[in-house]
Design a protein around this motif. Structure first.
Motif, mmCIF file in Angstrom:
data_model
loop_
_atom_site.group_PDB
_atom_site.id
_atom_site.type_symbol
_atom_site.label_atom_id
_atom_site.label_comp_id
_atom_site.label_asym_id
_atom_site.label_seq_id
_atom_site.Cartn_x
_atom_site.Cartn_y
_atom_site.Cartn_z
ATOM 1 N N ILE A 242 51.397 31.907 -40.793
ATOM 2 C CA ILE A 242 52.768 32.172 -41.228
ATOM 3 C C ILE A 242 52.795 32.489 -42.720
ATOM 4 C CG2 ILE A 242 55.116 31.244 -41.360
ATOM 5 C CD1 ILE A 242 54.442 29.452 -39.001
ATOM 6 N N TYR A 243 53.411 33.614 -43.048
ATOM 7 C CA TYR A 243 53.523 34.040 -44.440
ATOM 8 C C TYR A 243 54.599 33.204 -45.138
ATOM 9 C CZ TYR A 243 54.245 37.086 -48.477
ATOM 10 O OH TYR A 243 54.357 37.585 -49.751
ATOM 11 N N GLN A 244 54.218 32.599 -46.260
ATOM 12 C CA GLN A 244 55.088 31.706 -47.031
ATOM 13 C C GLN A 244 55.683 30.624 -46.132
ATOM 14 O OE1 GLN A 244 57.943 33.921 -49.392
ATOM 15 N NE2 GLN A 244 56.355 34.679 -50.784
ATOM 16 N N GLY A 245 54.834 30.078 -45.272
ATOM 17 C CA GLY A 245 55.272 29.002 -44.396
ATOM 18 C C GLY A 245 55.467 27.708 -45.163
ATOM 19 N N ALA A 246 56.330 26.831 -44.632
ATOM 20 C CA ALA A 246 56.568 25.528 -45.253
ATOM 21 C C ALA A 246 55.325 24.666 -45.124
ATOM 22 C CB ALA A 246 57.759 24.848 -44.594
ATOM 23 N N LEU A 247 54.968 23.968 -46.201
ATOM 24 C CA LEU A 247 53.803 23.092 -46.178
ATOM 25 C C LEU A 247 54.143 21.809 -45.431
ATOM 26 C CD1 LEU A 247 52.525 23.596 -49.829
ATOM 27 C CD2 LEU A 247 51.765 24.732 -47.745
ATOM 28 N N GLU B 2 59.963 15.725 -56.707
ATOM 29 C CA GLU B 2 58.865 14.788 -56.449
ATOM 30 C C GLU B 2 58.662 14.599 -54.949
ATOM 31 O OE1 GLU B 2 59.114 11.956 -60.448
ATOM 32 O OE2 GLU B 2 59.405 11.087 -58.446
ATOM 33 N N ALA B 3 57.433 14.153 -54.609
ATOM 34 C CA ALA B 3 57.088 13.836 -53.219
ATOM 35 C C ALA B 3 55.932 12.850 -53.231
ATOM 36 C CB ALA B 3 56.698 15.095 -52.457
ATOM 37 N N GLU B 4 55.703 12.198 -52.107
ATOM 38 C CA GLU B 4 54.550 11.312 -51.977
ATOM 39 C C GLU B 4 53.265 12.136 -52.080
ATOM 40 O OE1 GLU B 4 54.147 8.012 -51.709
ATOM 41 O OE2 GLU B 4 56.307 7.807 -52.101
ATOM 42 N N ALA B 5 52.283 11.580 -52.766
ATOM 43 C CA ALA B 5 51.039 12.314 -53.017
ATOM 44 C C ALA B 5 50.327 12.687 -51.719
ATOM 45 C CB ALA B 5 50.123 11.491 -53.918
ATOM 46 N N THR B 6 50.398 11.806 -50.720
ATOM 47 C CA THR B 6 49.714 12.113 -49.458
ATOM 48 C C THR B 6 50.323 13.335 -48.789
ATOM 49 O OG1 THR B 6 51.163 10.495 -48.377
ATOM 50 C CG2 THR B 6 48.969 9.742 -49.039
ATOM 51 N N ALA B 7 51.647 13.477 -48.880
ATOM 52 C CA ALA B 7 52.306 14.637 -48.277
ATOM 53 C C ALA B 7 52.057 15.901 -49.080
ATOM 54 C CB ALA B 7 53.808 14.385 -48.150
ATOM 55 N N ARG C 244 68.559 19.289 -51.325
ATOM 56 C CA ARG C 244 67.239 19.207 -50.699
ATOM 57 C C ARG C 244 66.388 20.396 -51.137
ATOM 58 N NH1 ARG C 244 66.421 15.248 -47.295
ATOM 59 N NH2 ARG C 244 68.232 14.082 -46.546
ATOM 60 N N PHE C 245 65.066 20.222 -50.985
ATOM 61 C CA PHE C 245 64.166 21.327 -51.315
ATOM 62 C C PHE C 245 62.970 21.314 -50.368
ATOM 63 C CE2 PHE C 245 62.298 17.835 -53.667
ATOM 64 C CZ PHE C 245 60.937 18.085 -53.681
ATOM 65 N N THR C 246 62.379 22.492 -50.209
ATOM 66 C CA THR C 246 61.186 22.677 -49.383
ATOM 67 C C THR C 246 60.137 23.407 -50.209
ATOM 68 O OG1 THR C 246 62.344 22.701 -47.258
ATOM 69 C CG2 THR C 246 60.248 23.895 -47.351
ATOM 70 N N VAL C 247 58.880 22.980 -50.053
ATOM 71 C CA VAL C 247 57.765 23.644 -50.732
ATOM 72 C C VAL C 247 57.091 24.584 -49.738
ATOM 73 C CG1 VAL C 247 55.598 23.359 -51.976
ATOM 74 C CG2 VAL C 247 57.436 21.670 -52.255
ATOM 75 N N ARG C 248 56.992 25.864 -50.112
ATOM 76 C CA ARG C 248 56.370 26.873 -49.265
ATOM 77 C C ARG C 248 55.114 27.441 -49.934
ATOM 78 N NH1 ARG C 248 59.165 28.780 -44.994
ATOM 79 N NH2 ARG C 248 61.273 27.942 -44.693
ATOM 80 N N ALA C 249 54.199 27.930 -49.102
ATOM 81 C CA ALA C 249 52.948 28.490 -49.615
ATOM 82 C C ALA C 249 53.230 29.740 -50.437
ATOM 83 C CB ALA C 249 52.012 28.819 -48.460
ATOM 84 N N GLY C 250 52.524 29.881 -51.544
ATOM 85 C CA GLY C 250 52.685 31.051 -52.393
ATOM 86 C C GLY C 250 51.404 31.327 -53.150
ATOM 87 N N SER D 13 45.318 24.615 -41.981
ATOM 88 C CA SER D 13 44.808 25.015 -43.282
ATOM 89 C C SER D 13 45.799 25.965 -43.952
ATOM 90 C CB SER D 13 43.460 25.727 -43.131
ATOM 91 O OG SER D 13 42.982 26.192 -44.371
ATOM 92 N N ARG D 14 45.672 26.069 -45.270
ATOM 93 C CA ARG D 14 46.388 27.125 -45.981
ATOM 94 C C ARG D 14 45.412 28.087 -46.643
ATOM 95 N NH1 ARG D 14 49.709 25.676 -50.995
ATOM 96 N NH2 ARG D 14 49.340 27.906 -51.210
#
Length: 688
Positions: free
Chosen positions: A443-448, A465-470, A526-532, A548-549
């Motif tokens: 998926i292009y720019q998919g949510a992590l 911020e987010a938990e380091a494991t996530a 709210r926010f979402t982190v996506r691949a870039g 994988s990314r």
């Protein structure tokens, strides 16, 4: 069609034969408790445990029916010990390696010290003796008298000694040998006496035997043992060298076969008569010992499952048997579930359907049939020591470019990259036999994973911020997208760095100081982190599990694989490379073309967020599996949980018979009427 017995026989078969039709027959005997079956003299003996009896299906009658009682309106009942749940028969092999039938079958019951001896001749069919063992019988096997000798049958049975009747220091568990005179001698006016049993093998303290099978060598048999913990056990080849005076010390086996089975305990053992293969040296009777490995020894893990065979003629004896490639055979796994039975059938005629729909005649030198607990039944080539591969195709992958709704898009290329019409991806390296069937989404720019819909405080608009494991998969260059209820900010916020927050288990996603947050997005909670950045793709499997990314470039994701089938291209040279086959054990995952260099002709746009490459990987392997058709109207609705299976070993078998405790019946499987990978009804006949 590929190399191996299947291919060789197909090539030589031509048009010399055709599949014969089979007559559908029925039978009803009121079975109740069908836990085991065995076959002798063209008679199938089946337990009817709830009634403390055996019933007998006559394979020579037409139509096929249960042997009638003196009152022909009822099926014959053979009363035996209470609650019979295990059967065996006399087995031996003559100088030509053919099965030599004996006069008896035997029945036992779990937790009982009795064994019923039943005459198997058509004009006898009755219990002729009931043996009282010194203690609980856990397994048994029997040897036929020498061909034409008229001598006694030899029953070997394993016993436990929980009550210490042999003495506290003797270890207890052992194998007993019991000679049994022929039926005529037992039923004479002055019956011949049955000799006392003798001990021939002593087990280790705390050890018991789960399974036994007779071998071709005189006085030879194999046993599968288990320690009291259930987590360990041995598989042993034993030669009866005479009575043992006591069991103060465990006996030494003739050959310890445990290593050949991967040092995994075995719960079922099966051997075979002589195997003749065209243009190949014959395989002696009993050369291979097949074992169903015990999943319970390691909590049903795959590495403790499946069927393996050991070679009694290897050097040293008892190593894992080697398949067509020369490599140690791979475990043969069922199509889901756990194996519930195993039978080996010499010279079995089998219907196969090739890729082009043709059905050439085939006789398999040694056919394996393995029912499993999920209802599927697997057929495999025991003579080739591997699964069937009925497909002529090789491992391959196909790709489709889809939008976020998974609707297809038409790809138009620029001069910078070429995407061919068959849509083959770059860097595709797939090794047949190591890559399972699969479906993947890139998926292009998919949510992590773990970074979707995270809360933020609008009063501190630049704090993310987010938990380091996530956040383990996040990196600089990724994108923060602000969100609200049914609202998504149109402006992306590139991540400049990912930094740990001192004194916490969290990380902070920092955006550049020059990056402005649009006024109409500042209040979103709210926010979402996506691949870039340079890795804008996210790879998921069919179940939606993140893999994988890193899917482009030299270090891109590869499918973690191991060989589950040795194809004809697999090469193993035991002298040049005794440990690792020179064929790589890793298949490289297909890479997508660079996304910004592709145009979508249908809509005239670049690939956009949420578009995905749908990758279908085909193993190129088609095994022979099927299942009863349990739909209403097929009379097979209750044939869902198969048990043990049996077939004739006299080279004339066209059928196998499977006990079904779930249906209180047995199912006849006609090999020449089957179609692989489909639910079957016409080739299956129930007898209840």
């Amino acid at each position: 069609m590929k190399r191996g017995t299947l291919a060789l026989l197909l090539a030589s078969a031509g048009l010399s034969g055709s599949c014969s039709s089979t007559n559908v027959t029925t039978g009803f005997a009121g079975l109740s408790g069908t836990f085991d079956v065995t076959l002798a003299n063209n008679l199938v003996f089946v337990t009817s445990s709830d009634r403390d009896e055996l019933r007998v299906l006559d394979l020579e009658s037409n139509p096929r029916t249960f042997v009638p009682a003196p009152n022909p309106l009822e099926a014959l009942s053979i009363p035996v010990l209470d609650r019979p749940d295990a059967l065996t028969r006399d087995v031996a092999y003559n100088a030509e390696g053919n099965d030599v039938p004996g006069p008896y079958i035997y029945a036992r019951s779990s937790g009982s010290s009795e064994v019923s001896v039943v005459a198997s001749a058509r004009d006898q069919l009755r219990q002729v003796a009931r043996l009282q063992a010194p203690s609980i019988v856990t397994a048994f096997a029997a040897r036929s008298p020498a061909e034409g000798s008229g001598g006694p049958s030899t029953l070997y049975y394993a016993i436990q000694d929980p009550d210490g009747i042999f003495g506290a220091d003797t270890g207890g568990a052992r194998v007993m040998r019991q000679e049994i005179p022929g039926p005529d001698a037992l039923q004479a006016a002055e019956p011949a006496p049955i000799p006392e049993p003798v001990t021939v093998f002593c087990l280790q303290p705390g050890e018991s035997i789960l399974s036994m099978t007779m071998l071709a060598g005189q006085g030879q048999f194999a046993v599968a043992t288990r320690q009291a913990s259930g987590r360990s056990g041995r598989t042993l080849l034993v030669t009866d060298s005479g009575p043992v005076a006591d069991c103060l010390q465990p006996s030494a086996p003739t050959v310890d076969l445990s290593e050949g089975f991967g040092n995994v305990p075995v719960r079922l053992l099966v051997s075979h008569p002589r195997i003749s293969i065209p243009n190949v040296e014959a395989i002696n009777a009993g050369r291979y010992i097949f074992g169903v490995r015990d999943e319970a020894s390691c909590s049903a893990a795959r590495e403790c499952s499946g069927v393996l065979a050991v070679d009694t003629e290897s050097s040293p004896p008892g190593q894992t048997a080697r398949d067509l490639s020369g490599a140690p055979m791979l475990p043969i796994f069922p199509a889901g579930g756990l194996p519930t039975g195993l039978a080996l059938i010499p010279d079995a005629p089998l219907r196969i359907v090739l890729d082009d729909g043709s059905t050439p005649p085939l006789t398999v030198p040694l056919l394996g049939i393995m029912p499993s607990s999920n209802g599927y039944i697997s057929l495999f080539s025991a003579s080739d020591l591997r699964q069937f591969d009925l497909s002529g195709a090789s491992a391959r992958s196909t790709v489709a470019l889809l939008d976020s709704n998974e609707l297809p898009l038409v790809i138009e290329t620029t001069d910078l990259v070429t995407v061919t019409q068959d849509q083959t991806l770059q860097s595709t390296v797939l090794y047949e036999g190591s890559v399972p069937n699969g479906f993947y989404r890139i998926i292009y720019q998919g949510a992590l994973p773990g970074l979707s819909g995270l809360p933020r405080e609008p009063s501190t608009p630049r704090l993310f911020e987010a938990e380091a494991t996530a956040a383990a998969s996040a990196r600089a260059g990724d994108i923060i997208v602000l969100e609200g209820t049914d609202v998504v900010c149109a402006v992306d916020l590139p991540i400049a760095s990912v930094e740990p927050v001192a004194g916490t288990t969290r990380v902070r996603f920092a955006i550049a100081d020059s990056q402005e947050i649009p006024t109409d997005c500042a209040s979103l909670t709210r926010f979402t982190v996506r691949a870039g950045g340079d890795q804008p793709f996210v790879l998921f499997d069919e179940a939606g599990t993140f893999l994988s990314r890193d899917v482009t470039g030299a270090s891109s994701y590869s499918i973690p694989t191991e060989y589950f089938f040795h194809p004809d291209t697999f090469y193993f040279d035991d002298d040049a490379n005794p440990q690792t086959p020179p064929v790589p054990n890793l298949s490289k995952f297909p890479q997508p073309p660079p996304p910004l260099r592709i145009r979508v002709a249908a809509v005239g746009r670049e690939v956009r967020r949420g578009d995905r490459y749908a990758v279908t990987v085909n193993s190129g392997i088609r095994n022979y599996i099927f299942t009863p058709d349990v739909r209403a109207g097929t009379e097979l609705a209750f044939y869902t949980l198969p048990g043990p299976v049996v077939a004739a070993q006299d080279r004339s078998a066209r059928f196998a018979y499977i006990a079904y405790p779930s249906a209180d019946g047995i199912l006849q499987v006609g090999f020449q009427g089957l179609t692989d990978n489909r639910a079957q009804s016409l080739a299956l006949v129930p007898f209840e």
